[in-house]
Design a protein around this motif. Structure first.
Motif, PDB file in Angstrom:
ATOM      1  N   HIS A  66       4.461  -4.637   3.426  1.00 25.46           N
ATOM      2  CA  HIS A  66       4.325  -4.906   1.984  1.00 25.46           C
ATOM      3  C   HIS A  66       3.521  -6.192   1.773  1.00 25.46           C
ATOM      4  O   HIS A  66       2.545  -6.209   1.018  1.00 25.46           O
ATOM      5  CB  HIS A  66       5.730  -5.027   1.373  1.00 25.46           C
ATOM      6  N   HIS A  70      -0.527  -7.169   0.228  1.00 25.63           N
ATOM      7  CA  HIS A  70      -0.949  -8.230  -0.702  1.00 25.63           C
ATOM      8  C   HIS A  70      -2.076  -9.042  -0.055  1.00 25.63           C
ATOM      9  O   HIS A  70      -3.086  -9.350  -0.684  1.00 25.63           O
ATOM     10  CB  HIS A  70       0.196  -9.215  -0.985  1.00 25.63           C
ATOM     11  N   GLY A 112       1.554  -4.206  -3.605  1.00 23.20           N
ATOM     12  CA  GLY A 112       2.807  -4.392  -2.865  1.00 23.20           C
ATOM     13  C   GLY A 112       3.816  -3.283  -3.144  1.00 23.20           C
ATOM     14  O   GLY A 112       4.242  -2.571  -2.231  1.00 23.20           O
ATOM     15  N   ASN A 161      10.643  -4.738  -7.170  1.00 22.96           N
ATOM     16  CA  ASN A 161       9.471  -5.614  -7.283  1.00 22.96           C
ATOM     17  C   ASN A 161       8.667  -5.380  -8.552  1.00 22.96           C
ATOM     18  O   ASN A 161       7.885  -6.225  -8.959  1.00 22.96           O
ATOM     19  CB  ASN A 161       8.569  -5.444  -6.064  1.00 22.96           C
ATOM     20  N   ASP A 169       6.273  -9.271  -8.168  1.00 24.20           N
ATOM     21  CA  ASP A 169       5.026  -8.518  -8.300  1.00 24.20           C
ATOM     22  C   ASP A 169       4.841  -7.952  -9.706  1.00 24.20           C
ATOM     23  O   ASP A 169       3.763  -8.014 -10.288  1.00 24.20           O
ATOM     24  CB  ASP A 169       4.996  -7.357  -7.289  1.00 24.20           C
TER      25      ASP A 169
END
Ligand SMILES: [Zn+2]
Length: 378
Positions: A66, A70, A112, A161, A169
């Motif tokens: 993950h 990014h 992500g 997230n 995120d």
């Protein structure tokens, strides 16, 4: 966040662990052991422990993936990533500077949760190929039990997230959308951070209510996450605001022009006694035969044994000019601060047309911000 333990490098990015990670790793491991023993009582303890250990490792592998997603987008958009640190609440990619435009921020943030969702679906697909039938609940076979858990947890991670609480995120996605509309990064951050703080407080209140209503530790955990998010939102906004202030100031306006200099031919004992100890300053520009040859700080001196100091010259331990990061008087102050932070430096020489014209330090930048803040408050 600084890693406490370095694990290694992946695609040129340092992967590290913060101590707090061990708490959550143990928590996940033992809850998995319990989970596996409940779903199938025929499993031996050794089997439950091994499957739990492998599953825990794969879970942290998914978090690294993950963060790497990014990092990949950040890099493609011209933002270098130095390291990824895993800690109690997941992972952070340490990106060296703020996004330059709303589009970069949007893609960097949203990739992500997309990666986590894809990883989750991948694990569920493998479990399904291995014979798992979603309608019958969690399957008893060890391999499939681990895969199904990994599938669901990654999807939960993707959803968590996407909560629009900056700096999660989802909050970054929200900020990039507002930023894209109003073209004002600082205001967009302010709005996203306020939404983030509101959600964080809701987490705390809801978590505490749940905890006191039923002594439910899940509630306490939720409150803890809320408290962490609230802190992070406040800190992120302060960082963006400071960066915006500093972007309007040039290094030349803040730097000190009286750079303390030292003769390169001096021995280290004299340097320590007559320069470092007498002035209390930690960094000196080294001149030899009237030429600027580099920098010397207390750190270089400390690496030399005291009994060798009378026989070693300052020039011998100085960081040579080629290896010193420098800025020009026209460099924006936020850029200079980013360079000092990413290079782990406390000060940088300021060079104009090959001539040393001053020194800029972290403390000067902080002082500048402090003075401005005090004037604003008055
Ligand atoms: Zn993320």
């Amino acid at each position: 966040m600084r890693p406490s333990i370095r694990l290694g490098r992946l695609f040129g990015i340092d992967i590290g662990l913060h101590y707090s990670w061990f708490i959550i790793a143990l928590l996940i491991f033992f809850s998995l052991v319990g989970h596996f023993q409940v779903i199938n009582r025929q499993w031996s303890l050794a089997l439950a422990w091994s499957v739990a250990a492998i599953t825990t490792l794969l879970f942290f592998g998914s978090i690294v993936a993950h963060e790497l997603s990014h990092a990949a987008v950040a890099r493609a958009r011209g933002m270098p990533v130095k390291s990824i640190t895993l800690f109690a609440l997941g992972g952070v990619a340490n990106i060296e500077k703020e996004s330059v435009d709303a589009k970069s921020e949007f893609w960097m943030a949203i990739v992500g949760p997309i990666s986590s969702a894809v990883i989750g679906l991948f694990f569920l697909a493998v479990a399904w190929i291995a014979g798992w039938q979603p309608s019958t609940g969690t399957p008893p076979a060890p391999l499939r039990a681990g895969l199904v858990w990994l599938g669901y947890i990654n999807i939960v991670l993707a959803i968590f997230n996407m909560i629009p609480a900056f700096p999660l995120d989802g909050g970054r996605v929200l900020r990039s959308i507002i930023w894209g509309i109003n073209r004002d990064q600082v205001r967009a951050t302010k709005i996203a951070a306020s939404v983030g703080q509101f959600i964080a407080v809701a987490f705390i209140v809801f978590g505490l209510l749940r905890f006191f209503a039923g002594a439910d530790f899940g509630g306490l955990w939720l409150a803890f996450i809320g408290w962490f998010l609230k802190d992070a939102a406040v800190a992120s906004y302060a960082g963006v605001e400071a960066s915006a202030v500093l972007a309007r100031v040039r290094v030349g306006e803040v730097m000190s022009q009286d750079c303390p200099t030292v003769d390169g031919n001096l021995n280290l004992r004299t340097f320590a006694e007559d320069y470092l100890m007498r002035t209390g300053r930690r960094c000196f520009v080294v001149l030899q035969n009237g030429r600027y040859i580099g920098l010397v700080t207390i750190n270089e001196l400390k690496r030399i044994e005291p009994d060798r100091r009378p026989f070693t010259t300052v020039a011998q331990i100085a960081i040579p000019l080629e290896r010193v990061r420098t800025v020009s008087p026209d460099t924006p102050l936020n850029r200079a601060l980013e360079l000092m932070i990413s290079g782990d430096l406390n000060q940088m020489p300021v060079i104009s047309n090959g001539e040393l014209v001053g020194v800029i330090s972290r403390s000067q930048v902080l002082q500048y911000l402090q003075t401005r803040a005090e004037l604003k408050a008055a």
